[in-house]
Design a protein around this motif. Structure first.
Motif, PDB file in Angstrom:
ATOM      1  N   LEU A   9       0.832  -1.202   0.000  1.00 53.12           N
ATOM      2  CA  LEU A   9       0.000   0.000   0.000  1.00 53.12           C
ATOM      3  C   LEU A   9       0.871   1.258   0.000  1.00 53.12           C
ATOM      4  CD1 LEU A   9      -2.751   1.411   0.183  1.00 53.12           C
ATOM      5  CD2 LEU A   9      -2.580   1.206   2.678  1.00 53.12           C
ATOM      6  N   VAL A  10       1.936   1.227   0.766  1.00 54.05           N
ATOM      7  CA  VAL A  10       2.859   2.359   0.836  1.00 54.05           C
ATOM      8  C   VAL A  10       3.506   2.589  -0.531  1.00 54.05           C
ATOM      9  CG1 VAL A  10       5.014   3.160   1.871  1.00 54.05           C
ATOM     10  CG2 VAL A  10       3.280   2.066   3.297  1.00 54.05           C
ATOM     11  N   LEU A  11       3.974   1.528  -1.134  1.00 53.16           N
ATOM     12  CA  LEU A  11       4.604   1.640  -2.454  1.00 53.16           C
ATOM     13  C   LEU A  11       3.624   2.201  -3.481  1.00 53.16           C
ATOM     14  CD1 LEU A  11       6.607  -1.706  -2.515  1.00 53.16           C
ATOM     15  CD2 LEU A  11       7.504   0.601  -2.144  1.00 53.16           C
ATOM     16  N   ASP A  12       2.385   1.694  -3.455  1.00 50.94           N
ATOM     17  CA  ASP A  12       1.366   2.189  -4.382  1.00 50.94           C
ATOM     18  C   ASP A  12       1.077   3.671  -4.168  1.00 50.94           C
ATOM     19  OD1 ASP A  12       1.100  -0.268  -5.599  1.00 50.94           O
ATOM     20  OD2 ASP A  12      -0.738  -0.805  -4.532  1.00 50.94           O
ATOM     21  N   ASN A  13       0.989   4.093  -2.902  1.00 51.53           N
ATOM     22  CA  ASN A  13       0.673   5.490  -2.613  1.00 51.53           C
ATOM     23  C   ASN A  13       1.798   6.429  -3.041  1.00 51.53           C
ATOM     24  OD1 ASN A  13      -1.865   4.980  -1.612  1.00 51.53           O
ATOM     25  ND2 ASN A  13      -1.178   4.819   0.501  1.00 51.53           N
ATOM     26  N   VAL A  14       3.038   6.031  -2.805  1.00 57.35           N
ATOM     27  CA  VAL A  14       4.173   6.855  -3.243  1.00 57.35           C
ATOM     28  C   VAL A  14       4.189   6.932  -4.772  1.00 57.35           C
ATOM     29  CG1 VAL A  14       6.696   7.029  -3.332  1.00 57.35           C
ATOM     30  CG2 VAL A  14       5.566   6.391  -1.198  1.00 57.35           C
ATOM     31  N   GLN A  15       4.024   5.793  -5.421  1.00 58.90           N
ATOM     32  CA  GLN A  15       4.019   5.768  -6.882  1.00 58.90           C
ATOM     33  C   GLN A  15       2.892   6.636  -7.435  1.00 58.90           C
ATOM     34  OE1 GLN A  15       6.373   4.693  -8.646  1.00 58.90           O
ATOM     35  NE2 GLN A  15       7.124   2.711  -8.020  1.00 58.90           N
ATOM     36  N   GLN A  16       1.705   6.542  -6.830  1.00 51.53           N
ATOM     37  CA  GLN A  16       0.558   7.307  -7.311  1.00 51.53           C
ATOM     38  C   GLN A  16       0.780   8.808  -7.160  1.00 51.53           C
ATOM     39  OE1 GLN A  16      -2.188   5.791  -8.848  1.00 51.53           O
ATOM     40  NE2 GLN A  16      -2.367   7.898  -9.537  1.00 51.53           N
ATOM     41  N   PHE A  17       1.362   9.215  -6.036  1.00 51.33           N
ATOM     42  CA  PHE A  17       1.650  10.638  -5.831  1.00 51.33           C
ATOM     43  C   PHE A  17       2.530  11.169  -6.961  1.00 51.33           C
ATOM     44  CE2 PHE A  17       4.502  13.966  -4.333  1.00 51.33           C
ATOM     45  CZ  PHE A  17       3.609  14.900  -3.845  1.00 51.33           C
ATOM     46  N   PHE A  18       3.612  10.482  -7.252  1.00 50.71           N
ATOM     47  CA  PHE A  18       4.541  10.965  -8.274  1.00 50.71           C
ATOM     48  C   PHE A  18       3.977  10.787  -9.680  1.00 50.71           C
ATOM     49  CE2 PHE A  18       7.395  10.751  -4.657  1.00 50.71           C
ATOM     50  CZ  PHE A  18       7.990  11.992  -4.765  1.00 50.71           C
ATOM     51  N   ASN A  19       3.204   9.722  -9.928  1.00 45.97           N
ATOM     52  CA  ASN A  19       2.548   9.572 -11.235  1.00 45.97           C
ATOM     53  C   ASN A  19       1.601  10.735 -11.491  1.00 45.97           C
ATOM     54  OD1 ASN A  19       3.849   7.163 -11.793  1.00 45.97           O
ATOM     55  ND2 ASN A  19       2.149   5.878 -11.146  1.00 45.97           N
ATOM     56  N   HIS A  36      12.616  14.574 -14.773  1.00 41.61           N
ATOM     57  CA  HIS A  36      13.872  14.102 -14.198  1.00 41.61           C
ATOM     58  C   HIS A  36      13.888  14.326 -12.681  1.00 41.61           C
ATOM     59  CE1 HIS A  36      18.162  13.374 -13.756  1.00 41.61           C
ATOM     60  NE2 HIS A  36      18.248  14.531 -13.119  1.00 41.61           N
ATOM     61  N   HIS A  37      13.527  15.516 -12.251  1.00 45.00           N
ATOM     62  CA  HIS A  37      13.546  15.817 -10.819  1.00 45.00           C
ATOM     63  C   HIS A  37      12.455  15.054 -10.072  1.00 45.00           C
ATOM     64  CE1 HIS A  37      16.742  18.739 -10.703  1.00 45.00           C
ATOM     65  NE2 HIS A  37      16.244  19.295 -11.796  1.00 45.00           N
ATOM     66  N   ALA A  38      11.273  14.957 -10.660  1.00 47.43           N
ATOM     67  CA  ALA A  38      10.192  14.204 -10.005  1.00 47.43           C
ATOM     68  C   ALA A  38      10.585  12.738  -9.847  1.00 47.43           C
ATOM     69  CB  ALA A  38       8.895  14.342 -10.796  1.00 47.43           C
ATOM     70  N   GLU A  39      11.209  12.167 -10.853  1.00 44.05           N
ATOM     71  CA  GLU A  39      11.647  10.771 -10.769  1.00 44.05           C
ATOM     72  C   GLU A  39      12.739  10.600  -9.710  1.00 44.05           C
ATOM     73  OE1 GLU A  39      10.349   8.098 -11.911  1.00 44.05           O
ATOM     74  OE2 GLU A  39       8.941   9.002 -13.321  1.00 44.05           O
ATOM     75  N   ALA A  40      13.636  11.576  -9.605  1.00 44.03           N
ATOM     76  CA  ALA A  40      14.684  11.496  -8.578  1.00 44.03           C
ATOM     77  C   ALA A  40      14.064  11.533  -7.179  1.00 44.03           C
ATOM     78  CB  ALA A  40      15.673  12.643  -8.756  1.00 44.03           C
ATOM     79  N   TYR A  41      13.065  12.388  -6.992  1.00 44.80           N
ATOM     80  CA  TYR A  41      12.382  12.430  -5.689  1.00 44.80           C
ATOM     81  C   TYR A  41      11.606  11.142  -5.430  1.00 44.80           C
ATOM     82  CZ  TYR A  41      13.574  17.361  -5.273  1.00 44.80           C
ATOM     83  OH  TYR A  41      14.251  18.550  -5.170  1.00 44.80           O
ATOM     84  N   ARG A  42      11.022  10.569  -6.477  1.00 47.63           N
ATOM     85  CA  ARG A  42      10.313   9.297  -6.322  1.00 47.63           C
ATOM     86  C   ARG A  42      11.275   8.211  -5.827  1.00 47.63           C
ATOM     87  NH1 ARG A  42       6.104   6.800  -9.805  1.00 47.63           N
ATOM     88  NH2 ARG A  42       6.564   8.396 -11.355  1.00 47.63           N
ATOM     89  N   ILE A  43      12.426   8.114  -6.464  1.00 42.90           N
ATOM     90  CA  ILE A  43      13.413   7.110  -6.077  1.00 42.90           C
ATOM     91  C   ILE A  43      13.856   7.327  -4.639  1.00 42.90           C
ATOM     92  CG2 ILE A  43      15.782   6.330  -6.519  1.00 42.90           C
ATOM     93  CD1 ILE A  43      15.128   6.896  -9.540  1.00 42.90           C
ATOM     94  N   GLU A  44      14.072   8.578  -4.280  1.00 45.17           N
ATOM     95  CA  GLU A  44      14.483   8.905  -2.909  1.00 45.17           C
ATOM     96  C   GLU A  44      13.417   8.481  -1.906  1.00 45.17           C
ATOM     97  OE1 GLU A  44      17.213  10.187  -0.182  1.00 45.17           O
ATOM     98  OE2 GLU A  44      17.517  10.377  -2.333  1.00 45.17           O
ATOM     99  N   CYS A  45      12.159   8.742  -2.221  1.00 47.42           N
ATOM    100  CA  CYS A  45      11.069   8.384  -1.306  1.00 47.42           C
ATOM    101  C   CYS A  45      10.862   6.875  -1.215  1.00 47.42           C
ATOM    102  CB  CYS A  45       9.771   9.063  -1.737  1.00 47.42           C
ATOM    103  SG  CYS A  45       9.751  10.832  -1.426  1.00 47.42           S
ATOM    104  N   LEU A  46      11.089   6.171  -2.305  1.00 52.36           N
ATOM    105  CA  LEU A  46      10.939   4.713  -2.278  1.00 52.36           C
ATOM    106  C   LEU A  46      12.096   4.037  -1.558  1.00 52.36           C
ATOM    107  CD1 LEU A  46       9.624   4.055  -5.880  1.00 52.36           C
ATOM    108  CD2 LEU A  46       8.326   3.817  -3.749  1.00 52.36           C
ATOM    109  N   ALA A  47      13.259   4.647  -1.614  1.00 58.81           N
ATOM    110  CA  ALA A  47      14.447   4.048  -1.007  1.00 58.81           C
ATOM    111  C   ALA A  47      14.407   4.111   0.514  1.00 58.81           C
ATOM    112  CB  ALA A  47      15.703   4.733  -1.524  1.00 58.81           C
TER     113      ALA A  47
END
Length: 94
Positions: A9-19, A36-47
């Motif tokens: 659920l957490v992964l889905d919510n983070v992905q949905q926010f950035f999508n 590019h920047h949004a994807e970098a923040y997504r990776i940071e939040c998922l990590a």
């Protein structure tokens, strides 16, 4: 400090926010730097659970998108509220 996010659920919510952010900010795939920047923040939040420094950077990024008329004021406010709600609930609800 914190480990990678693993709950589905957490992964889905983070992905949905950035999508949602990328879809609104660059619907025609013309703003490479925004993506590019949004994807970098997504990776940071998922990590890992975002630190206050990352949170402030994302808020600044959202403010920049509003200031440059990429997002409307209402859209920027909605994303800011979703971000804060997501962080406060460890992305369990957004």
């Amino acid at each position: 400090m914190y480990g990678a996010l693993t709950h589905p659920l957490v992964l889905d919510n983070v992905q949905q926010f950035f999508n949602d952010l990328i879809t609104l900010a660059d619907p025609e795939y013309q703003r490479f730097r925004v993506r590019h920047h949004a994807e970098a923040y997504r990776i940071e939040c998922l990590a890992q659970q975002p630190t206050s420094m990352i949170l402030n950077q994302i808020i600044g990024f959202l403010d920049g998108l509003v200031a440059s008329d990429v997002l409307t004021l209402e859209q920027g406010r909605d994303f800011h509220q979703r971000l804060i709600k997501g962080i406060e609930s460890a992305w369990m609800r957004t």
